[in-house]
Design a protein around this motif. Structure first.
Motif, PDB file in Angstrom:
ATOM      1  N   TYR A 133       1.385   5.624   2.861  1.00 63.71           N
ATOM      2  CA  TYR A 133       2.182   6.858   2.773  1.00 63.71           C
ATOM      3  C   TYR A 133       2.547   7.397   4.156  1.00 63.71           C
ATOM      4  CZ  TYR A 133       3.194  11.807   2.365  1.00 63.71           C
ATOM      5  OH  TYR A 133       3.775  13.032   2.503  1.00 63.71           O
ATOM      6  N   TYR A 169      -3.786   3.911  -0.220  1.00 60.47           N
ATOM      7  CA  TYR A 169      -2.442   3.620   0.276  1.00 60.47           C
ATOM      8  C   TYR A 169      -1.483   4.796   0.110  1.00 60.47           C
ATOM      9  CZ  TYR A 169       1.723   0.687   1.039  1.00 60.47           C
ATOM     10  OH  TYR A 169       2.891   0.141   1.524  1.00 60.47           O
ATOM     11  N   THR A 170      -1.541   5.455  -1.048  1.00 56.72           N
ATOM     12  CA  THR A 170      -0.473   6.395  -1.400  1.00 56.72           C
ATOM     13  C   THR A 170      -0.739   7.836  -0.980  1.00 56.72           C
ATOM     14  OG1 THR A 170      -1.464   6.626  -3.580  1.00 56.72           O
ATOM     15  CG2 THR A 170       0.335   5.058  -3.373  1.00 56.72           C
ATOM     16  N   ILE A 171      -1.843   8.130  -0.306  1.00 58.50           N
ATOM     17  CA  ILE A 171      -2.064   9.523   0.084  1.00 58.50           C
ATOM     18  C   ILE A 171      -2.023   9.706   1.601  1.00 58.50           C
ATOM     19  CG2 ILE A 171      -3.379  10.141  -1.981  1.00 58.50           C
ATOM     20  CD1 ILE A 171      -5.822  10.024   0.125  1.00 58.50           C
TER      21      ILE A 171
END
Lengths: 592, 85
Positions: A71, A238-240
């Motif tokens: 991210y 991964y996404t934060i």
């Protein structure tokens, strides 16, 4: 067919294409040399801008950056695209209306000040030269990896190709080769991405594949799976978000206004026939850029998942869960040879352990008998270059990636070199030192300065200064803190005159340079940094690369304050500002 | 073109730019960074919404904004009769 031969054929064919275009589009006047005679269709200019803008870094490094930062790499995606909104609304149409050849020329005329013009030239040359070094290196790396030729030879071939079409054709030659280069690079980027997305998710469009479920029938979404695989091995999710919010905001802003202020991009909008074309052309440029930039997040995430799954073949912690070193795939061996991938068997079990450094996982790793992360080097550039091999794609795709990487580097290098050479021949020579020069002489001067610029860029590519990796922050910092604010005030304010703009540019530029040098060393000399370059020492957590936005703010503040006390710009300048704000002919546009 | 309509044209342009840039800022800095955590609670397919705005959505919004601005300006040019041939 043999991969080597295939690569020679594909790369050779693209080179032949560029040369043919060069011969067909020789520049006959300074107008053609600097701005392609202002006759480029807005869609084609958008395409050329795409190639001009997307460098070896966009093509090779960006997906890898996303793969390892997740991210947090969004700052590059938003920063390097959002600038086009600013270009379309705040700069391009008005500068096109002004109708001259270079960015420093506008600054010098609008602020009736040669010193402002010279500051702009210096910023332009510094920003463009630092950028060119990276492109030259990119060409050399592509040659040495894919054609197994020496780095130097690759660089000379690249220089020779640029020489032919940039010296002969100037902006005209560059424009039409950039269009061809865009086609090569976008095809080379999207084909492997489609295959990988199809392979992992069953969806051929990577933009949708990234948000889809895995094709293995588990019904788990790809991004959830990636988060799980990474946290299971002690990596960060991964996404934060991992970094500081303030720094993310400022970095995004710096990249956006830096993009809008980079002269080689702005000049591209001088080549379209009409003012309304300048607006729509910025939109087309972003269309062509977005095709790559919205594909890159998919490539990054999928490549990361492929890499994790290649090494961690079974459950975490079970002895058979990790790949045996001797079973490693051939792409692994190829990249080990280049030194971009390095393995070290720390616990001597002959298997590869690749894991992160989170505290919770450290004790677990110890209980498995792991003695530290054994993938001691995974260079992020591998992610795009090795992608076709990892996904076992046919040879022609791999050959295409080589040609695409070279096209991306060549097209950006040519745009930068043109910006440098026209700043020298048009701004310094014709504008300031030899005003009486005839057009024929100026055209010759611009060809000579182009040849010199190629020589200097080649020399710096062969002997890259140690700071080459750090200078991207410098290029964007300079464009954001000096050129963008000066251009914007030149259009949107009638009050700011020569005193305001000179003080503003010096203050913005000075503060940004000092902040970068403070943490990276004075003029990047090793050992001269005043403080360690990490978040604990940065002012309010602002990294040197993010400081351009602050520098721009300082520039605006100083310039507007000084303008309050300085005399207003003369009448004809105020008329000039009114004139560039409206498309139709108020006074007949200045003709060259 | 007289001074009054020049000023009116420029004011209309500025209003349009400010409107577009508010959307520009909201989608990238707002939804993509400041509110990303909250938005991540909502999912569209496999995408967390905040993550989607940061890596995909904001770029699509930028694209829309430029063409929207260009179209509005073409209309404005015609209205003020300053469009090019």
């Amino acid at each position: 067919m043999d991969l080597q031969l295939m690569t020679y054929l594909v790369v050779g064919a693209t080179f032949a294409l560029y040369i043919v275009i060069a011969i067909k589009s020789k520049a006959a006047s300074t107008g053609e040399f600097y701005v392609a005679g202002k006759g480029v269709h807005p869609v084609l200019n958008g395409m050329a801008t795409g190639a001009d803008w997307m460098s070896a870094a966009s093509f090779i490094s960006m997906a890898g950056l996303i793969a390892f930062k997740g991210y947090d790499a969004s700052v590059y995606l938003m920063g390097w695209t959002g600038g086009y909104c600013l270009l379309a609304m705040l700069l391009a149409p008005y500068l096109r209306k002004y109708g001259k050849f270079t960015v420093p020329e506008f600054i010098g005329d609008r602020f009736y000040s040669n010193s402002a013009r010279i500051i702009a030239v210096l910023c332009l040359i510094t920003a463009s030269l630092t950028y060119v070094i990276g492109q030259m290196k990119g060409i050399g790396v592509a040659f040495s990896r894919f054609l197994e030729l020496p780095f130097e030879l690759g660089l000379f071939v690249g220089m020779a190709i640029v020489f032919v079409y940039a010296v002969l054709g100037g902006m005209k030659g560059i424009t039409y080769t950039q269009i061809a280069q865009y086609c090569v690079l976008i095809f080379a980027y999207t084909v492997p991405a489609v295959f990988i997305s199809l392979h992992l998710t069953g969806v051929p469009v990577p933009q949708i594949g990234l948000g889809s479920a895995m094709a293995d029938g588990s019904g788990v979404y790809l991004l959830d799976k990636l988060d799980m695989v990474l946290t299971d091995l002690g990596f960060k999710e991964y996404t934060i978000q991992k970094g500081s919010t303030l720094n993310m905001m400022l970095l995004t802003m710096s990249l956006m206004i830096g993009t809008a202020g980079l002269p080689h991009v702005i000049t591209r909008f001088f080549t379209v026939p009409k003012i309304r074309d300048a607006r729509s052309s910025a939109g087309w440029a972003l269309v062509f850029i977005a095709i790559l930039y919205t594909t890159a997040p998919g490539v990054g995430a999928m490549a990361r998942l492929n890499l994790m799954n290649t090494i961690q073949i079974g459950p975490v912690g079970s002895p058979e869960g990790n790949l045996k070193y001797e079973d490693r795939p051939s792409w692994f061996k190829n990249w080990e040879k280049t030194g971009l991938l390095k393995f070290e068997d720390k616990n001597g079990d002959g298997r590869i352990q690749y894991y992160g450094n989170s505290k919770e996982f450290a004790s677990k790793a110890e209980s498995f008998g792991w003695k530290g992360n054994e993938m001691v080097k995974v260079d992020r550039d591998i992610m795009v270059l090795a992608n076709p091999e990892i996904a076992k794609l046919p040879h022609w795709v791999i050959a295409l990636v080589a040609a695409g990487g070279i096209a991306a580097a060549l097209s950006t290098a040519a745009g930068l070199l043109l910006a440098i050479s026209s700043a020298i021949s048009h701004d310094l020579l014709k504008g300031i030192f030899v005003p009486g020069m005839s057009e024929k002489k100026e055209l010759l001067a611009s060809r000579i300065s182009m040849a010199c610029a190629i020589g200097v860029a080649g020399y710096l590519g062969l002997n890259p200064p140690g700071f080459a990796a750090q200078v991207v922050a410098l290029a964007f910092g300079l464009a954001a803190s000096s050129i963008f604010p000066a251009l914007m005030m030149g259009i949107f304010s009638k009050k700011v005159g020569k005193y305001g703009v000179n003080c503003g540019m010096l203050a913005g530029l000075g503060s940004t340079l000092i902040y970068i040098f403070w943490f990276k060393g004075w003029f990047f000399l090793p050992g001269t940094a005043m403080a360690p370059d990490n978040a604990a020492h940065w002012l309010m957590g602002i990294s040197p690369g993010s400081f351009g936005a602050v520098g721009a703010l300082i520039n605006f503040t100083v310039a507007l304050t000084v303008a309050q006390f300085a005399p207003d710009p003369p009448e004809h300048i105020q008329h000039l500002v009114e004139d560039i704000r409206v498309p139709g002919a108020l006074n007949p546009p200045s003709v060259h | 073109m007289d001074d009054a309509s020049k000023t009116a044209y420029w004011k209309a342009n500025l209003r349009l730019i400010i409107g577009c840039l508010v959307v520009w800022f909201t989608c990238s800095f707002g939804l993509g960074i400041l509110l990303a955590d909250q938005l991540n609670a909502i999912k569209i397919g496999g995408y967390k919404l905040g993550f989607w705005f940061a890596q995909q959505g904001s770029i699509y919004v930028f694209l829309f904004l430029i063409f929207f601005y260009a179209a509005c300006m073409n209309a404005l040019d015609r209205k003020f009769n300053v469009h090019e041939g």
